[in-house]
Design a protein around this motif. Structure first.
Motif, short mmCIF file in Angstrom:
data_model
loop_
_atom_site.label_atom_id
_atom_site.label_comp_id
_atom_site.label_asym_id
_atom_site.label_seq_id
_atom_site.Cartn_x
_atom_site.Cartn_y
_atom_site.Cartn_z
N ALA A 1 0.74 -1.14 0.16
CA ALA A 1 0.00 0.04 -0.11
C ALA A 1 1.03 1.24 0.06
O ALA A 1 2.05 1.49 0.65
CB ALA A 1 -1.00 -0.08 1.19
N GLU B 1 -2.58 5.05 1.37
CA GLU B 1 -3.38 4.01 1.47
C GLU B 1 -3.46 3.37 2.90
O GLU B 1 -3.89 2.30 3.04
CB GLU B 1 -3.03 2.92 0.67
CG GLU B 1 -3.50 3.39 -0.88
CD GLU B 1 -2.90 2.43 -2.04
OE1 GLU B 1 -3.53 2.44 -3.09
OE2 GLU B 1 -1.82 1.60 -1.87
N LYS B 2 -2.67 4.20 3.77
CA LYS B 2 -2.52 3.41 5.05
C LYS B 2 -2.14 4.58 6.23
O LYS B 2 -1.95 5.69 5.75
CB LYS B 2 -1.25 2.46 5.11
CG LYS B 2 0.04 3.10 4.73
CD LYS B 2 1.15 2.06 4.75
CE LYS B 2 2.47 2.63 4.42
NZ LYS B 2 3.45 1.42 4.42
N GLU B 3 -2.26 4.42 7.50
CA GLU B 3 -2.19 5.21 8.27
C GLU B 3 -0.80 4.90 9.23
O GLU B 3 -0.28 3.79 9.18
CB GLU B 3 -3.25 5.28 9.35
CG GLU B 3 -3.69 4.05 10.09
CD GLU B 3 -4.69 4.04 10.93
OE1 GLU B 3 -5.37 4.98 10.94
OE2 GLU B 3 -4.71 2.81 11.85
N LYS C 1 -5.09 7.64 7.09
CA LYS C 1 -5.37 6.97 5.67
C LYS C 1 -6.45 7.46 4.98
O LYS C 1 -7.42 7.93 5.36
CB LYS C 1 -5.94 5.58 5.95
CG LYS C 1 -6.25 4.69 4.98
CD LYS C 1 -6.66 3.27 5.49
CE LYS C 1 -7.67 2.63 4.20
NZ LYS C 1 -7.87 1.27 4.63
N ASP D 1 -8.65 3.04 0.53
CA ASP D 1 -8.37 1.95 0.52
C ASP D 1 -7.13 1.29 -0.44
O ASP D 1 -7.27 2.04 -1.60
CB ASP D 1 -9.47 0.91 0.50
CG ASP D 1 -10.48 0.92 1.47
OD1 ASP D 1 -9.92 1.08 2.69
OD2 ASP D 1 -11.66 0.67 1.42
N HIS E 1 -1.76 -4.19 0.62
CA HIS E 1 -1.98 -4.43 1.86
C HIS E 1 -0.60 -3.34 2.40
O HIS E 1 0.29 -3.28 1.98
CB HIS E 1 -1.97 -5.61 2.53
CG HIS E 1 -3.24 -6.04 2.40
ND1 HIS E 1 -3.68 -6.91 1.27
CD2 HIS E 1 -4.42 -6.19 3.01
CE1 HIS E 1 -4.85 -7.55 1.48
NE2 HIS E 1 -5.33 -6.91 2.40
N SER E 2 -1.31 -2.66 3.54
CA SER E 2 0.16 -1.84 4.14
C SER E 2 1.09 -3.11 4.70
O SER E 2 1.03 -4.28 4.79
CB SER E 2 -0.39 -1.33 5.47
OG SER E 2 -0.94 -2.22 6.39
N TRP F 1 -0.13 -4.75 8.00
CA TRP F 1 -0.74 -5.88 7.67
C TRP F 1 -0.25 -7.10 7.39
O TRP F 1 -0.50 -8.38 7.93
CB TRP F 1 -1.92 -5.45 6.72
CG TRP F 1 -3.10 -6.42 6.36
CD1 TRP F 1 -4.47 -6.39 6.69
CD2 TRP F 1 -2.96 -7.68 5.65
NE1 TRP F 1 -4.92 -7.22 6.48
CE2 TRP F 1 -4.27 -8.30 5.75
CE3 TRP F 1 -1.83 -8.24 4.47
CZ2 TRP F 1 -4.45 -9.40 4.81
CZ3 TRP F 1 -2.36 -9.48 4.20
CH2 TRP F 1 -3.67 -10.04 4.26
N GLU G 1 -12.10 -1.32 8.91
CA GLU G 1 -10.46 -2.03 8.93
C GLU G 1 -10.31 -3.46 9.43
O GLU G 1 -9.78 -4.00 9.01
CB GLU G 1 -9.54 -0.97 9.66
CG GLU G 1 -9.55 0.50 8.88
CD GLU G 1 -9.00 0.63 7.50
OE1 GLU G 1 -8.39 -0.44 7.06
OE2 GLU G 1 -9.06 1.75 7.17
N GLU H 1 -7.05 -5.50 8.90
CA GLU H 1 -6.01 -4.23 9.20
C GLU H 1 -5.72 -4.14 10.65
O GLU H 1 -6.36 -3.72 11.57
CB GLU H 1 -6.34 -3.10 8.65
CG GLU H 1 -5.56 -1.73 8.35
CD GLU H 1 -4.31 -2.30 7.46
OE1 GLU H 1 -4.66 -2.86 6.46
OE2 GLU H 1 -3.34 -1.64 8.04
N GLU I 1 5.39 0.15 11.63
CA GLU I 1 5.71 -1.28 10.84
C GLU I 1 7.21 -1.59 10.87
O GLU I 1 7.35 -3.03 11.12
CB GLU I 1 5.62 -0.76 9.39
CG GLU I 1 4.11 -0.36 9.06
CD GLU I 1 3.90 0.10 7.46
OE1 GLU I 1 2.75 -0.29 6.88
OE2 GLU I 1 4.82 1.07 7.22
#
Lengths: 282, 888, 327, 190
Positions: free
Chosen positions: B411, B415-417, B432, B435, B441-442, B445, B483, B488, D168
């Protein structure tokens, strides 16, 4: 209100954010991927799909001193002339002057005749003809083909193309927003605003630079001559206009019309009389 | 970052980016500021408009130079001479900031009597052990009294006080030497030295800005050390418009160092346990890593809180908080040695996430061919790239490559936070917007999902080695039903865990000063404690900026301080050095530190507070010791023992250089690390076959795979190019815009020539003419709109001894007009049985793009590439301290 | 800027460029945009001139002379035919038929393109009316339809014809292309001459086919005058244009101009026509001579436009010409 | 297609036609329907505060999203004290990074010795990766070395981290450390 751009080349770092921000907002495709070898300028010119273009001028001394080495950079754009050659030439009325006093091409009206292209004394406006399926593949993100745009049909018109150039972000201005290039410009080399204010600021800038020993001049803040008048997008330069690929003596093409029509009329009259005489004397 | 860390205490830029606008002079060196960080450069331009002098020192005349008031060319890799020359100038002319130096640095410390400088040992410091091929650093220390306290000479008269040791050390760095070594004209050098001195002191401040132009050298840490020494001498650290701006290259480089994904670090700059030291138990580990005085006296609190964050209830005082769950280091596991190990068949599985080593690593062919020996490769990215598609690179034969390759679509940022830490240590949260596209995906994720799957796979295992996976706390489901339905995880939950909480109540911890070593608190990264001080607050999401320090925009570690060591912006008595440079000062009425920033000092510790000899933590510091992280609270001009290659910087030539070291007999950094093996061949020093200096960099318009596919960017710099000066171009018959081939012992690459006077030939000692060639490090040859050979293919792996950073900024090469020969890569390791090869390979004919030259099909040269070569790595000795110095 | 190595100079050695340009420009990049015009626009301009000239001829011709009567008829038919074809050629340039209609949204006096299109439309109207009159006279249409074409349409077609022929010149000269701008009077005048000559040639051709030999003498004399004037104007254009004229008058294009346009397109037919008026050749031979002269003139008219457009493209590519544009 | 001819009829129809005289002449100003109603495409879009993913300056961005959840535009956030709404060329191209027909948005799988990628379901790939991780870990896990507990595997390495976020990095580090992976590296060293 008259709005415009004041592009101060002494603040330009040549990052080309203006080029990209413009393409992003206006959803323009790339012009191809050609390495030119011309300093860092690989887009080379303003085009129907490149509405900001950064020129790079290297002036390096041959001898060892580095004191006066210069690398000039200037973000060029449509000048939005007081008397605009393109607008005068346009036979369809596609090119209009809007409420912000900028010269705007209506893509839904333009019929792609190309007469504006040869009528711009600055070589700005050009036909857009990459909007077809084949070209979009070659050029990447031809976003005018993007389904999200409901008016892409009118924008793209036909494979014959339409004329394209800077709109001074007319659609952003209607929302009270700054044009994309001026907003992005990290060093505020591109300044957007009320023309009167911009001109005052530009004059003050020239003076303050002079105090620092930098010789600068304005291009288009006043009348550029040739019948064009002042430019709504004007520049502060530190070299001759030609160095940046700007004309030093531009001429508004329509100023040549009276002479042309007169010459044509006199010639036609002369030949008609000659014909009349030949036919009668035969 | 040892360069900054060993000098000041923390491995982060000391500067809040917008504060650069308040500088009176800015020296940009080792950085192409305007091109690499255009938006931050606006503050440099603002400073310039306010009358500041902008100086740029660089091998190339760049877009930064174009904006600078003074530009000076320099031979790549000689910055220690240039800066050392300024240090010498400042010391010789007594133009350093005397009050600052006396009060805030270790100038008065006496160096041990048995310390011997490079002056007397031909470029080596005392303690060199030829057999060990390394230093015994015992002599690089201060003279201590019977209680172990450092002996000082406040009068700065003693010949062995640090200031005077420095005088001797740098005496050799004269303007003439600068001209002879750096090729910088003497006049330019002197002008810059004078400008720096003139723009420093009570009334004025000078800021330095550097980037990977300093780090990516075999002596990179010492480059930064030289700058740190100079800025301490000039009194510019901790002050508005001063400091050292370390410009990081990527959006979360700082965050990836803070919450480290670096082999030797745990989050918050805690050292990774190492079997090379005695750190088998928690107690041993804490003993090894905790310092008696200064802030690092608090280490146990942070370590225990981290273990509690990792292993939750399983971590108890009785089981050392699961300390033994953490793996131990047995060597240098950084990326270059790992690549070598991979090439040698010792790495089986490889995760490459948002990274394209196939194009951006050094010794590209070694990197790519190393991946042939993997069992599996997982790549998470947005686009096809030279890493994931290594098996179909030019010359490779896919039918012989056994690696199983997975590409997982990532992503993008919108598309992500989550949070990223920018170059001034500022945490900024991004929401975010949309989607992710299709299956994308992030990364969060993916990691969360993988963790859950592995927990499931290991469920029921009784093997102690599997306990960490089973005991690791792994509950990050999102609060938002939309989410959560997609699986997510909540980045905010993760950030809260990093911030820390009370294990009993789950309440957020408000500050790292509240963390404890008894298991009552958990915190995944103590330096971030305070970013989420309660259930409802996420300071990283604070979005109220102002014209000053913007304390309500984002959140800077530590404790939201913007300018580090800002106690130094006041004089020892706590008063601003000058009205003009007022920043943080002591409010005598309120009995506290106050100002425009969060004081980087105990809030109520008065300037007159005396140091307690032998005191623990900050008690050992007086109220006038601004560098609270350091053991003595002072800025370190002379660093005792913490760096592997010397307590003071000394100039060594790059490993691959066109000249003999003019300063010392010692040619290159004695501690640098290299691999002498056939697949990593070096150009010899002063090799007539490689007579030109090669330097690398990036351009504004490109980063790497994240830009090469974007048409708007690709058209701006569409092809790999090589900048050379007209003189050399004429000599070599190279046409502007035409093809050139650049070569090193490692191989060849081709690029388009950009002939420019911006790459000025330099004149160095004895009139020697040095040509420098520049190649941007943005391209890869396999995919995308903008492409071309990667310059990484020319760079053999070598490393700085302190932080394992490669040397990519100063190399040697040759150049000729024309294109290179086709590549015959794709060498396959012998482990695959030939029968299997043919059967598996039969059905798959090679695509036309796979082989430029059909002859390559039959070319099986270099089989067992490097396999039998000696490991050949020198200086693999392990560090005894964490080394959080980073590049990029 | 002394001692400064401009990009040109710095690159000169490297790129092996033989001589340094007099004025440094921006990497020798064109400053102006070249016209996107190809054969269709060239044809449009060429036929516009012929069509306009025919309109004038139709008016000059007298009713009471049979040869001129027949000339008028054929000129009317021919110019109407061209007036019908020309918009199609323009549309082929624009890409889609409905785009032509955009031209009709407005009348813009400052746009030669706009005025020209309206001129073309009005000309077509006049030509149509005059053709209707011819058809009525010929009995193809009922005689009463003749009343729909008032007598004014005859001189109107002439006036509009002169305009259409002239506008094809102004269309070029009133642009930013330096070469064209430098010919602000010459190109319109030459266009008119070329149009007249072309009209005479086409009319002669038709007359020869018709066997209307009497009128070809008159036409040829007029053609000589028009051709002579065109030649004089073009030669004066070369003088007046100075360095702006280089793309047209020098090099390969200049050679082509001399051989194709001037020699083959003007001088040769003039000579043939002069022979025709000086010596009475046998009829079949004379028909060949007339046909040859006419075809050469028409060829010359097309090549003149083609040369102008192609030279205009080259002129647009010359930044030095564009920096100081002709007044 | 019809739209292009509408303007003519509209111009001549009542109201429009009356003002025809104003529009004929030197400088007619004939705005089309599209022009008269022109509004930037983000007029009704929701701005979402995001960040630039390129260099480390940390420019705040605004991602404009339509009611349907589509990305319309990404530009600088003027509120940021760092970027003041400005962006460099890379930052200005975030939209093109995200909405790009060249982007790979599905799993690509290359089997051993194969010369092509195959599309595979995400869940299949993830499960297979997990199994391979376990398999490699089982093969290469070392509990002790030279008499010292090491509890690590050198058989798995990870590279990456500087282009993705703090959280992440944290989860990746936590997972990898718990697996016993020590070669965890990122761009910061590169």
């Amino acid at each position: 209100m008259s709005t415009g751009f004041f592009t101060d080349t002494t603040l330009c770092i040549g990052c080309k954010a203006c080029e990209v921000a413009c393409k992003q907002w206006n959803e323009l495709p790339s012009d191809g991927y050609e390495f030119t070898g011309n300093s860092y300028d690989n887009t080379s010119q303003l085009s129907g799909t490149t509405w900001r273009h950064v020129a790079f001028v290297e002036q390096m001394h041959v001898e060892e001193t580095t004191i006066d080495d210069r690398w000039l950079m200037m973000s060029d754009v449509c000048k939005h002339c007081t008397h605009a050659g393109c607008m005068e030439a346009c036979p369809t009325g596609a090119i209009i002057r809007n409420e912000f006093d900028s010269v705007f091409v209506q893509p839904d009206i333009c019929n792609g005749c190309g007469y504006c292209v040869v009528s711009c004394p600055f070589g700005v406006i050009d036909l857009v003809n990459v909007f077809n399926a084949e070209a979009s593949g070659a050029y990447g993100l031809a976003t005018l083909n993007d389904q999200r745009l409901d008016d892409k049909q009118t924008a793209v018109q036909a494979t014959g193309g339409v004329a394209g150039k800077c709109t001074l972000c007319y659609d952003r201005q209607t929302l009270g927003m700054t044009p994309a290039c001026a907003k992005a410009c990290p060093t505020e080399s591109i300044q957007f605003g009320n023309l009167e204010e911009l001109r005052e600021r530009a004059n003050a800038r020239v003076e303050s630079l002079a105090k620092r020993g930098i010789e600068a001049s304005l291009y288009g803040a006043g009348d550029v001559g040739g019948g064009i008048g002042a430019l709504n997008a004007f520049f502060l330069l530190t070299d001759r206009p030609e160095a940046y690929n700007l004309p030093v003596e531009p001429v508004l093409p329509s100023t040549r019309q009276p002479a042309g029509y007169t010459a044509a009329a006199l010639t036609a009259a002369g030949l008609a009389i000659a014909g009349w005489m030949i036919f009668r004397n035969a | 970052m040892p360069g900054l860390g060993t000098s000041f205490g923390r491995g982060g830029a000391t500067v809040w980016v917008p504060d650069l606008a308040h500088a009176d002079c800015i020296l940009i060196e080792g950085s192409n500021f305007a091109e690499a960080h255009p938006v931050a450069f606006r503050f440099v331009m603002q400073a310039k408009e306010r009358g500041a002098t902008i100086i740029h020192v660089d091998p190339r005349f760049t877009r930064t130079s174009a904006m600078a008031d003074v530009y000076a060319p320099i031979r790549s890799g000689t910055d220690i001479v240039f800066l050392g020359g300024i240090i010498n100038h400042v010391l010789a002319n007594e133009s350093y900031f005397k009050e600052y130096v006396a009060a805030y640095t270790n100038a008065a410390h006496l160096v041990r009597e048995d310390f011997v400088d490079t002056e007397d040992l031909h470029g080596l410091f005392s303690g060199w052990d030829e057999e060990k091929n390394g230093y015994d650093v015992a002599t690089w220390d201060f003279e201590r009294d019977e209680h172990g306290a450092v002996v000082n000479d406040p009068t700065l008269q003693h010949p062995r006080c640090v200031l005077n040791v420095m005088r001797g050390h740098f005496a050799r760095y004269t303007p003439e030497m600068v001209e002879d070594v750096c090729g910088t004209p003497r006049a330019s050098f002197l002008k810059i030295a004078e400008l720096l001195a003139k723009n420093s002191g009570r009334e004025r401040t000078t800021a330095f800005a550097y980037a990977v132009g300093w780090t990516q050298h075999t002596a990179g840490v010492q480059f930064i050390r030289t700058a740190a020494i100079l800025q301490l001498l000039l009194g510019n650290i901790g002050r508005p418009g001063g400091g050292i701006m370390a410009l990081r290259g990527h959006a979360n480089i700082q965050g990836a160092t803070d919450i480290a994904t670096l082999y030797d670090l745990l989050p918050g700059y805690l050292a990774m346990p190492s079997a090379l030291r005695n750190e088998q138990t928690l107690e041993q580990y804490l003993k090894s890593t905790t310092k008696p005085s200064g802030w690092w006296a608090n280490t146990p609190k942070y370590v225990v809180s981290l273990l509690k964050a990792f292993y939750g209830d399983a971590a108890t005082k009785d089981n050392d908080f699961c300390y033994d769950y953490l793996p131990q280091l047995t060597g240098d596991h950084s990326t270059l040695p790992t690549t070598m190990a991979m090439k040698d068949g010792n790495v089986k599985g490889y995760f490459v996430i948002g990274q394209n080593p196939g194009a951006s690593s050094q010794n590209g062919e070694l990197t790519r061919s190393a991946m042939e020996r993997l069992d599996w490769l997982v790549n998470i990215d947005f686009y096809d790239n030279e890493t994931v598609s290594f098996w179909k690179r030019e010359g490779a034969d896919p039918s012989k490559i056994a690696t199983e390759v997975f590409f997982l679509p990532a992503a993008t940022v919108v598309e992500k936070e989550g949070t990223m830490v920018q170059t001034s240590r500022l945490l900024q949260w991004h929401d975010k917007a949309i989607d992710p596209a299709r299956d994308s995906h992030s990364d969060l994720w993916y990691f969360y999902d993988l963790g859950k799957r592995l927990k499931a796979l290991y469920a029921g295992s009784n093997d102690p080695k599997d306990r960490p996976i089973l005991d690791m706390t792994w509950e990050y489901d999102h609060d938002d039903p939309h989410e959560r339905a997609k699986g997510e995880p909540s980045a905010l939950r993760v950030l809260r865990e990093i911030n820390g909480f009370y294990t009993a109540t789950g309440e957020q911890v408000k500050a790292f000063t509240d963390l404890a070593d008894d298991g009552s608190t958990a915190a995944g990264g103590w330096i971030f404690t305070g970013v989420c001080p309660d259930e409802h607050t996420n300071h990283a999401r604070s979005r109220s900026g102002d014209d000053s320090t913007s304390l309500n925009w984002g959140w800077a570690w530590p404790a939201n301080r913007r300018t580090l060591y800002n106690r130094a912006s006041a004089d020892p008595d706590g008063k601003p050095w000058s009205e003009r440079k007022k920043y943080v000062w002591w409010d005598e009425e309120k009995r506290e530190w106050t100002g425009y920033d969060v004081p980087d000092f105990p809030k109520t510790k008065a300037p007159a507070t005396p140091a307690i000899p032998g005191g623990k933590g900050l008690d050992a510091h007086s109220g006038a010791d601004p560098f609270i992280m350091n053991v003595d609270g002072k800025g370190q001009l002379f660093v005792s023992g913490a760096l592997k290659d010397g307590p003071l910087p000394a100039h060594y030539e790059p490993l691959q250089s066109v000249v003999r070291n003019p300063l010392y007999e010692q040619q290159s950094n004695p501690m640098l690390r290299q691999w002498d093996r056939p697949d990593n061949a070096y150009n010899k020093a002063v090799d007539a076959a490689y007579p030109y200096v090669l330097t690398t960099y990036r351009v504004t318009e490109m980063s790497g795979i994240m830009t090469r596919y974007v048409p708007w960017l690709a058209e701006l710099q569409p092809a790999a190019f090589c900048e050379i000066n007209p003189e050399l171009a004429v000599e070599k018959g190279i046409k502007n815009g035409g093809w050139v081939t650049i070569s090193t012992a490692l191989g060849e690459m081709e690029a388009r020539a950009l002939v420019s006077g911006r790459l000025r030939p330099l004149r160095i000692a004895k009139g020697q003419r040095v040509h420098q060639i520049g190649i941007p490090y943005n391209y890869g040859s396999q995919v995308a709109f903008a492409r071309g050979d990667s310059v990484g293919d020319l760079i053999a792996l070598s490393m700085d001894p302190n932080v394992s950073i490669h040397e990519s900024k100063s190399l040697t090469c040759n150049i000729r007009a024309g294109r290179r020969a086709p590549r015959h890569s794709g060498v396959v390791d012998a482990d695959v049985p030939s029968s299997e090869r043919t059967t598996m390979g039969q059905s798959s004919a090679l695509g036309p793009e796979d082989l430029r030259d059909p002859a390559a099909l039959t070319h099986h040269a270099r089989a067992n590439d490097g396999k039998d070569a000696s490991h050949g790595m020198r200086q693999m000795g392990q560090g005894d301290r964490p080394s959080p110095e980073k590049g990029a | 800027m002394h001692n400064v190595a401009t990009p040109d100079e710095a690159f000169a050695g490297a790129s092996g460029r033989d001589s340094l340009p007099a004025t440094p420009t921006y990497f020798e990049r064109p400053m102006l945009k070249a016209p996107h015009w190809e054969w269709n626009v060239i044809t449009y301009l060429f036929l516009g001139g012929v069509m306009g000239g025919l309109g004038v001829l139709a008016t000059i011709a007298r009713d009471d002379r049979d040869d001129e009567r027949r000339l008028r008829r054929s000129a009317r038919y021919a110019s109407f035919a061209l007036a019908a074809i020309n918009p199609l050629i323009l549309i082929s340039h624009l890409g889609r038929p409905e785009r032509f209609l955009h031209m009709l949204r407005i009348v813009k006096f400052k746009s030669p393109m706009s005025l020209g299109v309206w001129g073309l439309i009005l000309f077509s109207g006049a030509a149509g009316a005059n053709v209707a009159r011819e058809l009525a006279d010929a009995g193809v249409l009922p005689r009463w339809t003749r009343h729909f074409a008032p007598s004014i349409t005859t001189p109107l077609q002439a006036a509009l014809g002169a305009f259409v022929a002239g506008y094809t010149g102004v269309l070029l000269s009133a642009t930013a292309i330096p070469l064209w701008g430098a010919g602000k009077t010459h190109i319109p005048a030459a266009s008119v001459c070329s149009g007249f000559a072309g009209a005479c040639a086409l009319a002669s051709l038709l007359a020869t086919i018709e066997g209307n030999h009497a009128v070809t003498r008159k036409l040829e004399r007029l053609e000589i005058v028009a051709g002579g004037a065109e030649l004089a104007i073009l030669l004066d254009f070369k003088r007046a244009a100075g360095s702006y004229g280089a793309p047209m008058f020098e090099g390969a294009r200049g050679e082509k101009l001399r051989t194709h346009t001037l020699l083959a397109g003007i001088v040769a037919p003039m000579a043939l026509n002069l022979i025709g008026s000086a010596i009475r050749l046998p009829k079949p031979l004379d028909a060949v001579r007339t046909t040859a002269a006419s075809i050469l003139t028409l060829f010359g008219g097309y090549v003149l436009r083609e040369t102008l457009i192609e030279a205009g493209k080259a002129s647009a590519a010359d930044p030095r010409a564009a920096f100081r544009q002709p007044r | 297609m019809a739209k292009t001819t509408i303007d003519l009829t509209k111009m001549l129809s009542a109201g429009e036609g009356l003002r025809l005289s104003e529009r004929v002449g030197m400088m007619p100003n004939l705005a089309s329907e599209r022009t008269r109603t022109l509004k930037g495409r983000i007029a009704h879009a929701k701005p979402v505060v995001s960040l630039c993913p390129y260099c480390a300056v940390g420019c705040s961005t605004l991602a404009y999203v339509s009611d349907e959840g589509k990305l319309l535009d990404v530009e600088g956030n003027p509120d940021s004290p760092i970027s003041g709404g400005h962006l460099c060329p890379k930052g200005s191209a975030i939209f093109g990074l995200t909405v790009n027909d060249q982007r790979w948005t599905t799993v690509k799988y290359r089997a051993p010795y194969s010369d092509r990628y195959e599309e595979r379901p995400l869940a299949w790939a993830l499960e297979r990766i997990a199994q391979r991780v376990k398999e490699t870990r089982e093969q290469t896990f070392v509990k002790s070395s030279d008499g010292k507990r090491v509890n690590h595997t050198l058989g798995i390495a990870s590279l990456g981290g500087a282009t993705f976020g703090v959280e992440e990095n944290y989860l990746l580090g936590k997972l990898m450390h718990s697996l016993g992976v020590v070669s965890i590296e990122n761009q910061a060293r590169i």
